[in-house]
Design a protein around this motif. Structure first.
Motif, mmCIF file in Angstrom:
data_model
loop_
_atom_site.group_PDB
_atom_site.id
_atom_site.type_symbol
_atom_site.label_atom_id
_atom_site.label_comp_id
_atom_site.label_asym_id
_atom_site.label_seq_id
_atom_site.Cartn_x
_atom_site.Cartn_y
_atom_site.Cartn_z
ATOM 1 N N ILE A 135 50.334 55.158 14.930
ATOM 2 C CA ILE A 135 51.784 54.991 14.616
ATOM 3 C C ILE A 135 52.753 55.775 15.078
ATOM 4 N N GLN A 136 52.341 56.962 15.136
ATOM 5 C CA GLN A 136 53.491 57.961 15.787
ATOM 6 C C GLN A 136 53.947 57.738 17.246
ATOM 7 N N MET A 137 52.673 57.486 18.143
ATOM 8 C CA MET A 137 52.881 57.001 19.383
ATOM 9 C C MET A 137 54.028 55.794 19.440
ATOM 10 N N VAL A 138 53.853 54.677 18.578
ATOM 11 C CA VAL A 138 54.525 53.455 18.558
ATOM 12 C C VAL A 138 55.954 53.961 18.154
ATOM 13 N N SER A 184 46.381 60.006 29.666
ATOM 14 C CA SER A 184 45.865 61.163 29.256
ATOM 15 C C SER A 184 46.517 62.065 28.735
ATOM 16 N N ALA A 185 47.652 62.766 29.478
ATOM 17 C CA ALA A 185 48.555 63.562 29.056
ATOM 18 C C ALA A 185 49.269 63.148 27.920
ATOM 19 N N GLN A 192 47.317 66.393 19.947
ATOM 20 C CA GLN A 192 47.517 67.948 19.749
ATOM 21 C C GLN A 192 48.973 68.488 18.931
ATOM 22 N N ASP A 193 49.719 67.469 18.590
ATOM 23 C CA ASP A 193 50.890 67.462 17.797
ATOM 24 C C ASP A 193 51.841 68.461 18.543
ATOM 25 N N MET A 194 51.966 68.196 19.904
ATOM 26 C CA MET A 194 52.853 68.994 20.590
ATOM 27 C C MET A 194 54.132 68.368 20.691
#
Length: 290
Positions: free
Chosen positions: A207-210, A246-247, A254-256
């Protein structure tokens, strides 16, 4: 895909694509016609070095590397700036085979097809050029989101002929004067992560990526709309990612901090500037499958 795209021949999907010498005799069935296409219309360009002209009058030198993608009307290659070694994406325009055939058989049809192709191609270059100009004219009164939105759009580096920037009738005029079609290369920044469709096919997005991808896409659209530009073909294939998959996954897992230019909108072939004289769009366009 071939790492050396200098050998290009016609295939059954109506465009020129890399192939092996082993298949040449099978595919080049109509040698006489294809030779005419290649030699008379300059569809193929074997030279691997390319001069690109920017809107500021600079001349940049590039060297072609591997092919990145193949489409019906264009191929995209990775080019390297021979001065600093930086990589860029370069779109090479392929003229539709129906257009090339019509030039010999049906002049009226060819003129109509050429006008539409010219309109789409030069409009894309003009709008990308306008976006670059808008980026350079930022003011302190603009909101931070509006400024960031301009960075979420692919950036035009330059073209191989200054007429592509300045002459709305260049392709037709070139053909009338030379009886062949001009080569057209459009150099932009490179997005190593490919497009969003490839990402969602390979991974299930959190969800965070979306949210982040959608947010940056909306920032880009807001920038366009605030500057009276409509894209008209927003889809997964036209949303590019500036980091490899991948990055991107590592960033979220990693919550970066997420780069503010993770996403860039591309492909402005159907885009349009809205003006007081032409405030409404009536043309049906876009991608019907969406």
């Amino acid at each position: 895909n071939s790492s050396d795209a200098s050998t290009r021949i016609y295939n059954s999907t109506n465009h020129f694509s890399p192939t092996t010498e082993h298949n040449n005799n099978l595919i080049l069935a109509n040698t006489q016609y294809l030779d005419n296409v290649i030699n008379q219309n300059l569809v193929i360009h074997h030279e691997k070095r390319l001069k690109i002209y920017t809107r500021n009058g600079e001349t940049l030198n590039f060297e072609r590397k591997e092919i990145l993608g193949v489409g019906n009307f264009s191929d995209v290659y990775r080019f390297v700036n021979t001065t600093n070694g930086s990589s860029y994406a370069c779109k090479y325009i392929k003229y539709p085979i129906d257009l090339l055939k019509s030039m010999k058989r049906d002049k009226a049809k060819a003129d109509d097809m050429l006008m539409k192709l010219e309109s789409s191609l030069l409009r894309e270059i003009k709008i990308l050029n306008q976006i670059s100009l808008l980026r350079s004219q930022r003011t302190n009164t603009e909101s931070e989101n509006l400024q960031h939105g301009g960075n979420n759009i692919i950036e035009l580096i330059g073209v191989n002929d200054t007429n592509l920037l300045n002459n709305d009738f260049y392709i037709r005029e070139f053909y009338q004067n030379n009886k062949k079609l001009p080569e057209c290369y459009i150099m932009t920044d490179l997005c190593p992560g490919g497009n969003l469709l490839e990402l969602v096919k390979e991974f299930k997005l959190s969800i965070q990526m979306v949210h982040e991808i959608f947010y940056q896409t909306l920032l880009a659209l807001n920038f366009l709309h605030e500057n009276n530009i409509i894209h008209r073909d927003v889809k997964l294939e036209n949303i590019l990612l500036t980091y490899p998959s991948s990055a991107i996954l590592d960033l979220f897992e990693q919550d970066m901090p997420i780069p503010k230019t993770l996403v860039k909108i591309s492909d402005f072939g159907l885009s349009k500037m809205i003006t007081a004289e032409d405030p409404l769009s009536t043309t049906r366009c876009g991608s019907p499958d969406y």
